[in-house]
Design a protein around this motif. Structure first.
Motif, PDB file in Angstrom:
ATOM      1  N   LEU A 124       0.821  -1.211   0.000  1.00 24.48           N
ATOM      2  CA  LEU A 124       0.000   0.000   0.000  1.00 24.48           C
ATOM      3  C   LEU A 124       0.851   1.256   0.000  1.00 24.48           C
ATOM      4  N   ASP A 125       2.017   1.206   0.647  1.00 23.02           N
ATOM      5  CA  ASP A 125       2.889   2.383   0.684  1.00 23.02           C
ATOM      6  C   ASP A 125       3.314   2.795  -0.725  1.00 23.02           C
ATOM      7  N   SER A 126       3.710   1.840  -1.541  1.00 20.25           N
ATOM      8  CA  SER A 126       4.106   2.155  -2.927  1.00 20.25           C
ATOM      9  C   SER A 126       2.936   2.704  -3.721  1.00 20.25           C
TER      10      SER A 126
ATOM     11  N   SER B 161       0.188  -3.091   5.926  1.00 17.56           N
ATOM     12  CA  SER B 161       0.578  -3.043   4.518  1.00 17.56           C
ATOM     13  C   SER B 161       1.382  -1.787   4.191  1.00 17.56           C
ATOM     14  N   LEU B 162       1.105  -0.698   4.909  1.00 15.02           N
ATOM     15  CA  LEU B 162       1.874   0.529   4.681  1.00 15.02           C
ATOM     16  C   LEU B 162       3.337   0.364   5.093  1.00 15.02           C
ATOM     17  N   ALA B 163       3.587  -0.455   6.113  1.00 16.58           N
ATOM     18  CA  ALA B 163       4.957  -0.728   6.574  1.00 16.58           C
ATOM     19  C   ALA B 163       5.752   0.566   6.757  1.00 16.58           C
ATOM     20  N   LEU B 164       5.171   1.504   7.478  1.00 18.41           N
ATOM     21  CA  LEU B 164       5.796   2.809   7.655  1.00 18.41           C
ATOM     22  C   LEU B 164       7.031   2.708   8.546  1.00 18.41           C
ATOM     23  N   LYS B 165       8.075   3.441   8.179  1.00 20.38           N
ATOM     24  CA  LYS B 165       9.231   3.585   9.057  1.00 20.38           C
ATOM     25  C   LYS B 165       8.871   4.560  10.179  1.00 20.38           C
ATOM     26  N   PRO B 166       9.548   4.460  11.337  1.00 17.46           N
ATOM     27  CA  PRO B 166       9.130   5.258  12.497  1.00 17.46           C
ATOM     28  C   PRO B 166       8.976   6.748  12.239  1.00 17.46           C
ATOM     29  N   LEU B 167       9.981   7.405  11.633  1.00 17.78           N
ATOM     30  CA  LEU B 167       9.863   8.859  11.471  1.00 17.78           C
ATOM     31  C   LEU B 167       8.800   9.213  10.439  1.00 17.78           C
TER      32      LEU B 167
END
Length: 405
Positions: A5-7, A273-279
């Motif tokens: 989903l992030d892409s 699904s977004l797999a966001l990095k912390p910042l």
């Protein structure tokens, strides 16, 4: 097989006509970004295994790395407004980082909390695995709550007839009636095992700390799309994550709700699904606050409304100048390009919360993409409920009131 989903969300922004600008994005200090993400993830994953000095040093390292990231970005700013945008964003990030690291440091495992019935254990597991679960209040409890709030509900309907349609006009979150409803909900949620399930999830004893009684009507269009260049509004309007990880939530229907009178929607595993990095995640959950303070020079520069920050072209320009590794807006449902892969992905995940009065959802709003209250016919009466520690300091109580609002 669908991309992550992030892409898809990145491509949606890049292809969206209202988010296209000629200026290239700023370049990020990769070493500082990696230092922040690694340190934050270390604290989040270890929690109680860290000593107090280790926690203090980790917090200091995070804030130093954060300062380095934003100092590098500010050095590339095109003008004073962009520098102010970056300065305010850094301050908001630093605030949330400190709050979350403190939360992780204090948040023990929930294994020591007794949950009684097997059904309560199952609810706690669903909350941990899926960030939400559903339940139903007894009809007698619903009738009691409606009786307590009847005068407010009648007043909301009168205001709606007079075209007073803001959320402030059609909701109440303080006063004797609200305190009485909180008492009833704590009794009922205690009996149903909800308080035990939420307490186990949070690793500390939790209770209903506050709530808003709210009427949603079709005349209110605060949630409507604002991008005139699109052939239609995205099907994901108002889908968002909440800012705080400290206050799990519940939405309780006090009227029957179908697909047309404002059902709550949640999107299965969208957060994962977004797999966001912390910042990137921290930026997304606070970016709507930038330029919202009346004292900020960006307030009159952006002229943005509600959480739809992207309805301001100047805000969009600053947002798209962020490096892709930071670019995220937790209230991105308005921003999705219709017919994009991101829209299709999200709609395939959508679950509608339909049901009679008394139907409720318990959820972690920071990890469950959700929306609700967009009424097309009739109206919806609901409670927006916040769980909090059983004993609140005045500082935490202030944060709770902000979360309810």
């Amino acid at each position: 097989m669908m991309d992550d989903l992030d892409s898809q969300l990145r491509r949606s922004y890049e292809q969206h006509p209202d988010f296209r600008f000629s200026e290239p994005p700023l370049e990020i200090d990769g070493n500082a970004l990696e230092a922040f993400n690694n340190t934050f993830e270390f604290v989040r994953n270890h929690r109680v295994a860290l000593t107090n000095p280790q926690r203090a040093e980790s917090r200091a390292r995070c804030l130093r790395a954060l300062a380095e990231v934003f100092e590098s970005l500010r050095n590339q700013a095109a003008d004073d407004f962009e520098r102010r945008f970056l300065t305010e964003l850094q301050a908001e990030c630093a605030r949330l980082v400190s709050e979350e690291l403190s939360m992780y440091a204090r948040r023990p495992s929930g294994r020591g909390i007794s949950m009684g019935a097997a059904s309560t254990q199952a609810d706690a597991t669903r909350l941990d695995r899926n960030s939400h679960y559903f339940g139903v209040l007894p009809r007698s409890a619903v009738d009691e709550i409606v009786r307590i709030g009847s005068a407010d509900i009648a007043e909301f309907r009168e205001r709606a007839k007079r075209a007073r349609l803001t959320r402030e006009d059609l909701s109440v979150n303080a006063g004797r009636q609200v305190r009485e409803i909180v008492r009833v909900l704590n009794r009922e949620f205690g009996s149903l095992g909800v308080l035990d399930a939420v307490s186990a999830y949070m690793g500390r004893r939790m209770a209903v700390g506050g709530l808003a009684l709210e009427l949603s009507v079709p005349q209110a269009d605060w949630w409507a799309n604002t991008f005139a260049d699109l052939p239609r509004a995205p099907a994901t309007l108002y889908a968002h994550f909440d800012e705080s990880i400290a206050f799990p939530k519940s939405i309780v229907y006090l009227s029957d709700v179908d697909s047309d009178n404002g059902p709550t929607s949640c999107y299965r595993q969208a957060y994962q699904s977004l797999a966001l990095k912390p910042l990137q995640e921290i930026v997304g959950r606070v970016i709507g606050n930038v330029g919202s303070d009346p004292a900020s020079p960006l307030k009159s520069y952006y002229v943005k409304q509600y959480h739809q920050s992207a309805n301001s072209e100047r805000f969009r320009r600053h947002f798209m100048r962020l490096p892709a590794t930071l670019r995220f807006n937790s209230h991105f449902g308005w921003d999705i390009l219709p017919d994009s892969d991101a829209e299709k992905n999200l709609m395939a995940r959508e679950d509608l919360m339909l049901g009679p009065a008394g139907t409720f959802i318990v959820f972690d709003g920071a990890k469950l993409l959700h929306r609700g209250g967009m009424v097309r016919r009739l109206d919806r009466i609901a409670l927006q409920v916040i769980f909090a520690r059983s004993t609140l300091s005045s500082r935490v109580a202030g944060k709770l009131r902000k979360a309810i609002a």
